[in-house]
Design a protein around this motif. Structure first.
Motif, PDB file in Angstrom:
ATOM      1  N   VAL A 109       0.938  -1.219   0.168  1.00  0.00           N
ATOM      2  CA  VAL A 109       0.112  -0.052   0.007  1.00  0.00           C
ATOM      3  C   VAL A 109       0.775   1.212   0.033  1.00  0.00           C
ATOM      4  CG1 VAL A 109      -1.812   1.163   1.437  1.00  0.00           C
ATOM      5  CG2 VAL A 109      -1.895  -0.963   1.157  1.00  0.00           C
ATOM      6  N   ALA A 110       1.860   1.320   0.747  1.00  0.00           N
ATOM      7  CA  ALA A 110       2.784   2.459   0.772  1.00  0.00           C
ATOM      8  C   ALA A 110       3.405   2.462  -0.545  1.00  0.00           C
ATOM      9  CB  ALA A 110       3.866   2.170   1.721  1.00  0.00           C
ATOM     10  N   ALA A 111       3.944   1.401  -1.087  1.00  0.00           N
ATOM     11  CA  ALA A 111       4.627   1.763  -2.490  1.00  0.00           C
ATOM     12  C   ALA A 111       3.863   2.030  -3.363  1.00  0.00           C
ATOM     13  CB  ALA A 111       5.368   0.170  -2.666  1.00  0.00           C
ATOM     14  N   PRO A 114       2.467  13.665  -1.233  1.00  0.00           N
ATOM     15  CA  PRO A 114       3.528  13.931  -0.171  1.00  0.00           C
ATOM     16  C   PRO A 114       3.927  12.612   0.491  1.00  0.00           C
ATOM     17  CG  PRO A 114       1.739  15.370   0.102  1.00  0.00           C
ATOM     18  CD  PRO A 114       1.446  14.364  -0.820  1.00  0.00           C
ATOM     19  N   VAL A 115       5.178  12.424   0.870  1.00  0.00           N
ATOM     20  CA  VAL A 115       5.655  11.258   1.695  1.00  0.00           C
ATOM     21  C   VAL A 115       4.804  10.841   2.956  1.00  0.00           C
ATOM     22  CG1 VAL A 115       7.434  12.243   2.987  1.00  0.00           C
ATOM     23  CG2 VAL A 115       7.501   9.602   2.121  1.00  0.00           C
ATOM     24  N   VAL A 116       3.989  11.803   3.465  1.00  0.00           N
ATOM     25  CA  VAL A 116       3.650  11.370   4.722  1.00  0.00           C
ATOM     26  C   VAL A 116       2.282  10.646   4.564  1.00  0.00           C
ATOM     27  CG1 VAL A 116       1.771  13.603   4.623  1.00  0.00           C
ATOM     28  CG2 VAL A 116       2.394  12.534   6.719  1.00  0.00           C
ATOM     29  N   VAL A 117       1.722  10.649   2.992  1.00  0.00           N
ATOM     30  CA  VAL A 117       0.503   9.766   2.671  1.00  0.00           C
ATOM     31  C   VAL A 117       0.747   8.383   2.730  1.00  0.00           C
ATOM     32  CG1 VAL A 117      -1.331   9.507   0.872  1.00  0.00           C
ATOM     33  CG2 VAL A 117      -0.688  12.037   1.460  1.00  0.00           C
ATOM     34  N   PRO A 118       1.608   7.972   1.898  1.00  0.00           N
ATOM     35  CA  PRO A 118       2.014   6.536   2.091  1.00  0.00           C
ATOM     36  C   PRO A 118       2.422   5.837   3.518  1.00  0.00           C
ATOM     37  CG  PRO A 118       3.623   7.437   0.830  1.00  0.00           C
ATOM     38  CD  PRO A 118       2.624   8.424   1.067  1.00  0.00           C
ATOM     39  N   ILE A 119       2.990   6.618   4.393  1.00  0.00           N
ATOM     40  CA  ILE A 119       3.250   6.453   5.757  1.00  0.00           C
ATOM     41  C   ILE A 119       2.014   6.044   6.566  1.00  0.00           C
ATOM     42  CG2 ILE A 119       4.695   7.220   7.890  1.00  0.00           C
ATOM     43  CD1 ILE A 119       6.650   8.369   5.967  1.00  0.00           C
ATOM     44  N   LEU A 120       1.023   7.296   6.456  1.00  0.00           N
ATOM     45  CA  LEU A 120      -0.121   7.294   7.088  1.00  0.00           C
ATOM     46  C   LEU A 120      -1.124   5.844   6.827  1.00  0.00           C
ATOM     47  CD1 LEU A 120      -0.989  11.091   7.578  1.00  0.00           C
ATOM     48  CD2 LEU A 120      -0.187   9.368   9.337  1.00  0.00           C
ATOM     49  N   VAL A 146       5.580  -3.864  -6.341  1.00  0.00           N
ATOM     50  CA  VAL A 146       5.500  -2.466  -6.670  1.00  0.00           C
ATOM     51  C   VAL A 146       6.688  -1.703  -6.784  1.00  0.00           C
ATOM     52  CG1 VAL A 146       3.961  -0.672  -6.224  1.00  0.00           C
ATOM     53  CG2 VAL A 146       2.993  -2.900  -5.878  1.00  0.00           C
ATOM     54  N   PHE A 147       7.082  -1.231  -7.721  1.00  0.00           N
ATOM     55  CA  PHE A 147       8.261  -0.418  -8.188  1.00  0.00           C
ATOM     56  C   PHE A 147       8.016   0.992  -8.191  1.00  0.00           C
ATOM     57  CE2 PHE A 147       9.579  -4.679  -9.134  1.00  0.00           C
ATOM     58  CZ  PHE A 147      10.475  -5.051  -8.474  1.00  0.00           C
ATOM     59  N   ASN A 148       9.148   1.786  -8.508  1.00  0.00           N
ATOM     60  CA  ASN A 148       8.857   3.204  -8.979  1.00  0.00           C
ATOM     61  C   ASN A 148       8.312   4.043  -7.731  1.00  0.00           C
ATOM     62  OD1 ASN A 148       9.058   5.431 -10.382  1.00  0.00           O
ATOM     63  ND2 ASN A 148       6.899   5.139 -11.084  1.00  0.00           N
ATOM     64  N   VAL A 149       9.106   4.252  -6.665  1.00  0.00           N
ATOM     65  CA  VAL A 149       8.777   4.922  -5.534  1.00  0.00           C
ATOM     66  C   VAL A 149       9.764   6.086  -5.408  1.00  0.00           C
ATOM     67  CG1 VAL A 149       8.475   3.041  -4.029  1.00  0.00           C
ATOM     68  CG2 VAL A 149      10.572   3.800  -3.995  1.00  0.00           C
ATOM     69  N   ARG A 194      13.629   0.435   2.288  1.00  0.00           N
ATOM     70  CA  ARG A 194      14.719   0.155   2.060  1.00  0.00           C
ATOM     71  C   ARG A 194      14.967  -0.751   0.814  1.00  0.00           C
ATOM     72  NH1 ARG A 194      17.863  -4.154   6.471  1.00  0.00           N
ATOM     73  NH2 ARG A 194      19.853  -3.793   5.709  1.00  0.00           N
ATOM     74  N   THR A 195      14.069  -1.561   0.512  1.00  0.00           N
ATOM     75  CA  THR A 195      14.078  -2.259  -0.628  1.00  0.00           C
ATOM     76  C   THR A 195      13.760  -1.583  -2.102  1.00  0.00           C
ATOM     77  OG1 THR A 195      11.964  -3.362  -0.312  1.00  0.00           O
ATOM     78  CG2 THR A 195      13.822  -4.714   0.393  1.00  0.00           C
ATOM     79  N   ILE A 196      13.328  -0.246  -2.044  1.00  0.00           N
ATOM     80  CA  ILE A 196      12.770   0.444  -3.032  1.00  0.00           C
ATOM     81  C   ILE A 196      11.454  -0.244  -3.681  1.00  0.00           C
ATOM     82  CG2 ILE A 196      13.436   2.087  -4.677  1.00  0.00           C
ATOM     83  CD1 ILE A 196      16.168   1.457  -3.972  1.00  0.00           C
ATOM     84  N   SER A 197      10.620  -1.113  -3.124  1.00  0.00           N
ATOM     85  CA  SER A 197       9.438  -1.680  -3.626  1.00  0.00           C
ATOM     86  C   SER A 197       8.654  -2.264  -2.650  1.00  0.00           C
ATOM     87  CB  SER A 197       9.995  -2.826  -4.492  1.00  0.00           C
ATOM     88  OG  SER A 197      10.853  -3.994  -3.839  1.00  0.00           O
ATOM     89  N   GLY A 198       7.383  -2.485  -2.844  1.00  0.00           N
ATOM     90  CA  GLY A 198       6.538  -3.196  -1.844  1.00  0.00           C
ATOM     91  C   GLY A 198       6.072  -4.376  -2.562  1.00  0.00           C
ATOM     92  N   SER A 199       6.590  -5.395  -1.804  1.00  0.00           N
ATOM     93  CA  SER A 199       6.552  -6.903  -2.137  1.00  0.00           C
ATOM     94  C   SER A 199       5.456  -7.539  -1.462  1.00  0.00           C
ATOM     95  CB  SER A 199       7.915  -7.587  -2.136  1.00  0.00           C
ATOM     96  OG  SER A 199       7.631  -8.991  -2.439  1.00  0.00           O
ATOM     97  N   PRO A 200       4.571  -8.219  -2.068  1.00  0.00           N
ATOM     98  CA  PRO A 200       3.466  -9.055  -1.302  1.00  0.00           C
ATOM     99  C   PRO A 200       4.029 -10.263  -0.650  1.00  0.00           C
ATOM    100  CG  PRO A 200       3.437  -9.592  -3.895  1.00  0.00           C
ATOM    101  CD  PRO A 200       4.471  -8.397  -3.490  1.00  0.00           C
ATOM    102  N   THR A 201       5.233 -10.728  -0.903  1.00  0.00           N
ATOM    103  CA  THR A 201       5.824 -11.636  -0.370  1.00  0.00           C
ATOM    104  C   THR A 201       6.906 -11.344   0.742  1.00  0.00           C
ATOM    105  OG1 THR A 201       7.730 -11.832  -1.995  1.00  0.00           O
ATOM    106  CG2 THR A 201       5.620 -13.225  -2.274  1.00  0.00           C
ATOM    107  N   ALA A 202       6.815 -10.010   0.915  1.00  0.00           N
ATOM    108  CA  ALA A 202       7.672  -9.437   1.951  1.00  0.00           C
ATOM    109  C   ALA A 202       7.425  -9.936   3.380  1.00  0.00           C
ATOM    110  CB  ALA A 202       7.904  -8.011   1.878  1.00  0.00           C
TER     111      ALA A 202
END
Length: 319
Positions: A84-86, A95-101, A149-152, A236-244
């Motif tokens: 979701v964050a990625a 803004p970066v606060v949106v994915p964090i929240l 999900v890439f391109n952050v 840290r991994t510059i991506s949101g992975s569903p298997t993380a």
């Protein structure tokens, strides 16, 4: 009062024992590491970074286990929160606060679902969180289309990669969250209620503690911190992975148990949990430096968990 003092003294001895074992482990790895590289500044900073996610996750797990419950869903929550964050962290969108929240909200909602199921549904936490572990992982795969999900944005990437001088900001997150969790658990009425609920829920209820609300709250805390870990891992991994986050719940439980928290609830300290998380990172890092197979690390970790639980059972029998 005497019982309380005896309990505090017991905790001090236990914490001292954990610290002694930790220091002995560090010293041994320093001796056997090539060129004594283990305690170099760069490697110590790397260990702090490697400790951060599991350490933060273990702080939330600590609250759950002290209350007499267990949470197997935090690893899957990391995956969903990271996805979701990625998805919301693409360059120029928000803004970066949106994915964090958003990630924190996802984590809190998963924790709320777990807490309600346990407290108001009277379902064992093992069963509830086993179900949400599977369901949340499936949801992460559905939302992401089964692919990372890439391109952050660079700003989102800096959430975990930024440094203050040579000191990584991830380690600062760990220190701050540890300080908050330790203070709340040991110095507030809420913390005493968590201990009471885990030690004897019937007596806590008779004393006026809202046991159900306390149970819900500890799961929300665990979910919230898992959501934040999802942000850190995605950054840290510059991506949101569903298997993380696969098996991260086991590392968190290991840190809590090694740190002296009783699996029966009602006993444990944040300082011990932090040492437990550091010990797991130190073992993994040291074995990597020595070129030992990663599969052997699982064997070592499992043996330490069994030994820690055995010591806890014996301590409870003596008391």
């Amino acid at each position: 009062m005497n019982a309380v003092m005896q309990r505090l003294r017991g905790w001090s001895v236990r914490d001292a024992g954990i610290l002694v074992v930790f220091m002995a482990l560090v010293f041994a790895l320093w001796l056997v590491s090539p060129g004594h590289h283990f305690l170099s500044v760069n490697n110590v900073l790397l260990i702090l970074v490697q400790t951060t996610i599991n350490g933060i996750l273990a702080m939330g797990m600590m609250y759950v286990i002290i209350s007499g419950e267990i949470d197997l869903s935090v690893g899957s929550t990391i995956a969903l929160a990271g996805v979701v964050a990625a998805m919301l962290a693409h360059p120029g969108e928000y803004p970066v606060v949106v994915p964090i929240l958003a990630a924190l909200t996802v984590g809190a909602l998963v924790g709320l679902l777990n807490g309600v199921g346990v407290a108001y549904g009277a379902i064992p936490s093992f069963i509830v969180t086993l179900g949400t572990m599977t369901a949340v992982r499936g949801l992460a795969l559905i939302v992401s289309g089964g692919a990372p999900v890439f391109n952050v944005s660079a700003t989102f990437e800096a959430v975990a990669s930024a440094k203050i001088g040579r000191f990584p900001v991830m380690a600062i997150y760990l220190v701050v969250i540890f300080a908050i969790c330790a203070f709340v658990l040991s110095r507030t009425v809420y913390g005493r209620r968590v201990y009471a609920v885990g030690g004897n829920p019937v007596a806590a209820e008779v004393s006026g503690v809202d046991v159900k609300r306390s149970k819900v709250s500890v799961f929300v805390i665990a979910g919230l911190l898992a959501g934040f870990c999802g942000v850190l891992l995605a950054s840290r991994t510059i991506s949101g992975s569903p298997t993380a986050g696969d098996s991260y719940e086991l590392d968190a439980i290991a840190a809590v148990v090694i740190g002296g928290v009783s699996m029966s609830g009602g006993r444990g300290r944040a300082s011990g949990v932090l040492i437990g998380a550091l010990m797991i990172a130190v073992i993994a890092n040291g074995l990597d430096i020595l070129g030992i197979d990663a599969n052997f690390q699982r064997l070592v970790k499992g043996a330490i968990i069994v030994a820690a639980v055995l010591l806890d059972v014996k301590a409870r029998r003596r008391s």
